[in-house]
Design a protein around this motif. Structure first.
Motif, PDB file in Angstrom:
ATOM      1  N   MET A  18       0.695  -1.332   0.042  1.00  0.00           N
ATOM      2  CA  MET A  18      -0.096   0.123   0.066  1.00  0.00           C
ATOM      3  C   MET A  18       0.914   1.397  -0.161  1.00  0.00           C
ATOM      4  SD  MET A  18      -2.880  -1.305  -0.128  1.00  0.00           S
ATOM      5  CE  MET A  18      -3.853   0.082  -0.204  1.00  0.00           C
ATOM      6  N   MET A  19       1.912   0.924   0.331  1.00  0.00           N
ATOM      7  CA  MET A  19       3.048   2.329   0.385  1.00  0.00           C
ATOM      8  C   MET A  19       3.209   2.771  -1.242  1.00  0.00           C
ATOM      9  SD  MET A  19       5.361   1.436   3.540  1.00  0.00           S
ATOM     10  CE  MET A  19       4.695   1.234   5.178  1.00  0.00           C
ATOM     11  N   ASN A  20       3.133   1.864  -2.195  1.00  0.00           N
ATOM     12  CA  ASN A  20       3.329   2.550  -3.485  1.00  0.00           C
ATOM     13  C   ASN A  20       4.690   2.399  -4.068  1.00  0.00           C
ATOM     14  OD1 ASN A  20       0.835   2.814  -4.315  1.00  0.00           O
ATOM     15  ND2 ASN A  20       0.657   5.130  -3.957  1.00  0.00           N
ATOM     16  N   PHE A  21       5.582   1.653  -3.392  1.00  0.00           N
ATOM     17  CA  PHE A  21       6.837   1.603  -3.910  1.00  0.00           C
ATOM     18  C   PHE A  21       6.938   0.867  -5.514  1.00  0.00           C
ATOM     19  CE2 PHE A  21       7.881   1.528   0.786  1.00  0.00           C
ATOM     20  CZ  PHE A  21       8.507   2.298   0.770  1.00  0.00           C
ATOM     21  N   LYS A  22       7.766   1.289  -6.070  1.00  0.00           N
ATOM     22  CA  LYS A  22       7.989   0.766  -7.351  1.00  0.00           C
ATOM     23  C   LYS A  22       9.437   0.229  -7.499  1.00  0.00           C
ATOM     24  CE  LYS A  22       3.868   2.088  -8.823  1.00  0.00           C
ATOM     25  NZ  LYS A  22       2.831   1.263  -8.353  1.00  0.00           N
ATOM     26  N   VAL A  23       9.644  -0.883  -8.065  1.00  0.00           N
ATOM     27  CA  VAL A  23      10.964  -1.593  -8.064  1.00  0.00           C
ATOM     28  C   VAL A  23      11.497  -1.465  -9.528  1.00  0.00           C
ATOM     29  CG1 VAL A  23      12.640  -3.490  -7.585  1.00  0.00           C
ATOM     30  CG2 VAL A  23      10.763  -2.631  -5.891  1.00  0.00           C
ATOM     31  N   ARG A  24      12.261  -1.045  -9.941  1.00  0.00           N
ATOM     32  CA  ARG A  24      12.649  -0.896 -11.443  1.00  0.00           C
ATOM     33  C   ARG A  24      14.239  -1.414 -11.664  1.00  0.00           C
ATOM     34  NH1 ARG A  24      10.464   5.064 -11.764  1.00  0.00           N
ATOM     35  NH2 ARG A  24       8.567   4.697 -12.311  1.00  0.00           N
ATOM     36  N   PRO A  25      14.243  -2.301 -12.424  1.00  0.00           N
ATOM     37  CA  PRO A  25      15.686  -3.022 -12.767  1.00  0.00           C
ATOM     38  C   PRO A  25      16.607  -2.006 -13.141  1.00  0.00           C
ATOM     39  CG  PRO A  25      14.324  -3.666 -14.369  1.00  0.00           C
ATOM     40  CD  PRO A  25      13.335  -2.932 -13.621  1.00  0.00           C
ATOM     41  N   VAL A  26      17.823  -1.788 -12.731  1.00  0.00           N
ATOM     42  CA  VAL A  26      18.739  -0.976 -13.455  1.00  0.00           C
ATOM     43  C   VAL A  26      20.057  -1.746 -14.141  1.00  0.00           C
ATOM     44  CG1 VAL A  26      20.715   0.900 -13.055  1.00  0.00           C
ATOM     45  CG2 VAL A  26      18.668   0.806 -11.707  1.00  0.00           C
ATOM     46  N   VAL A  27      20.233  -2.813 -13.497  1.00  0.00           N
ATOM     47  CA  VAL A  27      21.427  -3.829 -13.780  1.00  0.00           C
ATOM     48  C   VAL A  27      21.067  -5.202 -13.566  1.00  0.00           C
ATOM     49  CG1 VAL A  27      23.646  -4.303 -14.010  1.00  0.00           C
ATOM     50  CG2 VAL A  27      23.148  -2.042 -14.117  1.00  0.00           C
ATOM     51  N   GLY A  28      21.105  -5.950 -14.439  1.00  0.00           N
ATOM     52  CA  GLY A  28      20.719  -7.569 -14.309  1.00  0.00           C
ATOM     53  C   GLY A  28      19.542  -7.868 -14.437  1.00  0.00           C
ATOM     54  N   ASP A  29      19.280  -9.054 -14.397  1.00  0.00           N
ATOM     55  CA  ASP A  29      17.890  -9.968 -14.669  1.00  0.00           C
ATOM     56  C   ASP A  29      17.462  -9.850 -13.198  1.00  0.00           C
ATOM     57  OD1 ASP A  29      15.682 -11.259 -15.169  1.00  0.00           O
ATOM     58  OD2 ASP A  29      16.938 -13.113 -15.740  1.00  0.00           O
ATOM     59  N   ILE A  30      16.374  -9.259 -12.876  1.00  0.00           N
ATOM     60  CA  ILE A  30      15.821  -9.358 -11.632  1.00  0.00           C
ATOM     61  C   ILE A  30      14.769 -10.215 -11.733  1.00  0.00           C
ATOM     62  CG2 ILE A  30      16.504  -7.060 -11.045  1.00  0.00           C
ATOM     63  CD1 ILE A  30      13.628  -6.352 -11.333  1.00  0.00           C
ATOM     64  N   SER A  31      14.372 -11.145 -12.891  1.00  0.00           N
ATOM     65  CA  SER A  31      12.995 -11.975 -12.550  1.00  0.00           C
ATOM     66  C   SER A  31      13.084 -12.956 -11.732  1.00  0.00           C
ATOM     67  CB  SER A  31      12.993 -12.341 -14.026  1.00  0.00           C
ATOM     68  OG  SER A  31      13.986 -13.216 -14.494  1.00  0.00           O
ATOM     69  N   GLN A  32      14.312 -13.454 -11.287  1.00  0.00           N
ATOM     70  CA  GLN A  32      14.600 -14.507 -10.303  1.00  0.00           C
ATOM     71  C   GLN A  32      14.665 -14.003  -8.937  1.00  0.00           C
ATOM     72  OE1 GLN A  32      14.173 -17.695 -11.099  1.00  0.00           O
ATOM     73  NE2 GLN A  32      13.410 -16.998 -13.359  1.00  0.00           N
ATOM     74  N   LEU A  33      14.574 -12.822  -8.628  1.00  0.00           N
ATOM     75  CA  LEU A  33      14.528 -12.355  -7.147  1.00  0.00           C
ATOM     76  C   LEU A  33      13.460 -12.583  -6.359  1.00  0.00           C
ATOM     77  CD1 LEU A  33      16.761  -9.125  -8.173  1.00  0.00           C
ATOM     78  CD2 LEU A  33      17.641 -11.294  -7.550  1.00  0.00           C
TER      79      LEU A  33
END
Length: 133
Positions: free
Chosen positions: A36-51
């Motif tokens: 509900m805090m509206n954080f957005k996580v955006r990749p900068v470097v690397g593949d984050i799909s498996q995190l």
């Protein structure tokens, strides 16, 4: 002699720190609050799909940062001009500590083997919606 309002500021900061450390909600509630805090996580470097962004340490640190942001937005309106520098310094110190916790959180999925782990960097942004629907 200290200004009485400074004592109030220090007391409010102390109470906030106490709440963050001792009155944490259950993990599921904390996870819901972070959403509900509206954080957005955006990749900068690397593949984050498996995190694993549901990692307990990650959610804990993100929740703390979100609560600090809420505290800051409320208190900034209440403090005097004279207190602002001290307030900014204290909040910045807490923010750095929470960011350090966030950086130390191991969000690599346990399903990924050592040989497949790679370097990644993400940017976390908190969006503030000023409009009410």
């Amino acid at each position: 002699m200290n200004n009485p309002s400074e004592g109030d500021l220090y007391e409010r900061i102390h109470l906030f720190q106490q709440e963050i450390l001792t009155k944490r909600p259950a993990r599921q509630d904390m996870y819901h609050e972070v959403r509900m805090m509206n954080f957005k996580v955006r990749p900068v470097v690397g593949d984050i799909s498996q995190l694993d962004f549901g990692n307990t340490e990650f959610i804990d640190a993100l929740w703390s940062i979100g609560k600090l942001d809420e505290f800051f937005r409320i208190e900034i309106e209440r403090i005097s001009k004279d207190e602002k520098k001290v307030f900014f310094d204290l909040v910045d110190e807490m923010r750095k500590n929470f960011q350090l916790q966030l950086n130390k959180a191991n969000i690599t999925s346990p399903k990924i083997g050592e040989e497949k782990r790679s370097v990644f960097e993400v940017e976390i942004i908190k969006e503030h919606n000023s409009s009410v629907h």
